[in-house]
Design a protein around this motif. Structure first.
Motif, PDB file in Angstrom:
ATOM      1  N   SER A  24       0.832  -1.206   0.000  1.00 24.74           N
ATOM      2  CA  SER A  24       0.000   0.000   0.000  1.00 24.74           C
ATOM      3  C   SER A  24       0.864   1.253   0.000  1.00 24.74           C
ATOM      4  CB  SER A  24      -0.898   0.033   1.239  1.00 24.74           C
ATOM      5  OG  SER A  24      -1.771  -1.061   1.227  1.00 24.74           O
ATOM      6  N   PRO A  25       0.672   2.129  -1.000  1.00 23.57           N
ATOM      7  CA  PRO A  25       1.403   3.405  -0.971  1.00 23.57           C
ATOM      8  C   PRO A  25       0.817   4.334   0.078  1.00 23.57           C
ATOM      9  CG  PRO A  25      -0.037   3.291  -2.897  1.00 23.57           C
ATOM     10  CD  PRO A  25      -0.145   1.974  -2.189  1.00 23.57           C
ATOM     11  N   GLN A  69      -4.014  10.780  -4.963  1.00 27.43           N
ATOM     12  CA  GLN A  69      -3.793  11.168  -6.364  1.00 27.43           C
ATOM     13  C   GLN A  69      -4.343  10.101  -7.318  1.00 27.43           C
ATOM     14  OE1 GLN A  69      -2.540  14.236  -7.494  1.00 27.43           O
ATOM     15  NE2 GLN A  69      -3.430  13.371  -9.336  1.00 27.43           N
ATOM     16  N   VAL A  70      -4.145   8.834  -6.991  1.00 31.01           N
ATOM     17  CA  VAL A  70      -4.681   7.745  -7.818  1.00 31.01           C
ATOM     18  C   VAL A  70      -6.208   7.818  -7.846  1.00 31.01           C
ATOM     19  CG1 VAL A  70      -4.955   5.229  -7.963  1.00 31.01           C
ATOM     20  CG2 VAL A  70      -2.698   6.213  -7.557  1.00 31.01           C
ATOM     21  N   HIS A  83      -2.920   0.354  -4.857  1.00 25.93           N
ATOM     22  CA  HIS A  83      -2.077  -0.698  -4.280  1.00 25.93           C
ATOM     23  C   HIS A  83      -1.188  -1.309  -5.365  1.00 25.93           C
ATOM     24  CE1 HIS A  83      -5.500  -2.903  -5.935  1.00 25.93           C
ATOM     25  NE2 HIS A  83      -4.670  -3.911  -6.087  1.00 25.93           N
ATOM     26  N   ILE A  84      -0.202  -2.066  -4.922  1.00 24.47           N
ATOM     27  CA  ILE A  84       0.639  -2.868  -5.810  1.00 24.47           C
ATOM     28  C   ILE A  84       0.340  -4.319  -5.468  1.00 24.47           C
ATOM     29  CG2 ILE A  84       3.004  -3.449  -6.495  1.00 24.47           C
ATOM     30  CD1 ILE A  84       3.803  -0.622  -5.412  1.00 24.47           C
ATOM     31  N   SER A  85      -0.313  -5.020  -6.371  1.00 23.77           N
ATOM     32  CA  SER A  85      -0.686  -6.423  -6.123  1.00 23.77           C
ATOM     33  C   SER A  85       0.557  -7.303  -6.128  1.00 23.77           C
ATOM     34  CB  SER A  85      -1.641  -6.921  -7.210  1.00 23.77           C
ATOM     35  OG  SER A  85      -2.836  -6.202  -7.176  1.00 23.77           O
ATOM     36  N   HIS A 119       3.299  -2.209 -10.391  1.00 23.24           N
ATOM     37  CA  HIS A 119       2.583  -1.048 -10.912  1.00 23.24           C
ATOM     38  C   HIS A 119       1.392  -0.720 -10.022  1.00 23.24           C
ATOM     39  CE1 HIS A 119       0.309  -4.481 -12.426  1.00 23.24           C
ATOM     40  NE2 HIS A 119      -0.737  -3.672 -12.452  1.00 23.24           N
ATOM     41  N   ILE A 120       0.851   0.481 -10.215  1.00 27.31           N
ATOM     42  CA  ILE A 120      -0.367   0.894  -9.525  1.00 27.31           C
ATOM     43  C   ILE A 120      -1.433   1.109 -10.600  1.00 27.31           C
ATOM     44  CG2 ILE A 120      -1.467   2.605  -8.034  1.00 27.31           C
ATOM     45  CD1 ILE A 120       1.319   3.228  -6.884  1.00 27.31           C
TER      46      ILE A 120
END
Length: 197
Positions: free
Chosen positions: A5-6, A13-14, A36-38, A114-115
């Motif tokens: 999780s960022p 922002q996402v 998130h980054i899976s 990636h997000i």
């Protein structure tokens, strides 16, 4: 589901990018999902089967150090009938090594970190959406300090992902560097020395 999780500023922002995308093309898959980054998705199983796995995972992952990731614009996966637009994470040797060690602990094959912004967008809508991201710059960096494991009920009405546990990365970078081998110094043979063989 296992993910990274960022921090809140990246998540917000996402969310704005997802909302702007929705205004342009309407509904798309994952438009309400949190940034998130899976890393891995486990098959359906009873909680008591997964607990020993997570205990082992926690011991391994606690040795990983926190990592700083850099966002570098946007990209898409190779287009098919559907397109996924995502925030790209800059590839560096340090980042590649960190993800390699994380994937090894998760027993997961290599994938592009990636997000996701817009997932599985039909090609006709993607042709409208992708130009809005193609030349857009987004350079930012953020630190990942933990891995998050989510769970949800398989049956029932509320199939919502809920937090199950977090695993903090408490390692130090020097723990993951192999020590240099000492070079052995071979002494020259003394010609006056007598051989017993």
């Amino acid at each position: 589901m296992i993910l990274l999780s960022p921090p809140a500023n990246i998540t917000e922002q996402v969310k704005k990018f997802k909302q702007a995308s929705h205004r342009l093309i309407g509904d798309f898959e994952g438009m309400h999902s949190k940034a998130h980054i899976s890393m891995k998705r486990l098959y359906r199983q009873k909680p008591h089967w997964t607990e020993p796995l997570f205990e082992k995972l926690e011991k391994e992952l606690s040795l990983l150090e926190p990592v700083t990731l850099q966002l570098n614009g946007f990209a898409t996966f190779l287009p098919t009938d559907f397109t996924t637009i995502y925030a790209a994470i800059k590839s560096t040797p340090e980042m590649e090594d960190w993800f390699k060690r994380l994937r090894k602990s998760l027993n997961e094959k290599k994938a592009v970190p990636h997000i996701t912004i817009a997932r599985q967008v039909p090609s006709d809508k993607a042709k409208k959406l992708w130009p809005k991201f193609k030349e857009r710059r987004w350079n930012d960096e953020f630190e990942i300090k933990r891995l998050t494991i989510l769970q949800r009920e398989t049956f029932g009405y509320e199939k919502i992902w809920r937090p199950f546990m977090d695993v903090s990365f408490r390692g130090k970078p020097e723990w993951n560097v192999l020590p240099e081998k000492k070079k052995e110094v071979v002494k020259e043979v003394d010609e006056n020395q007598m051989s017993l063989f």
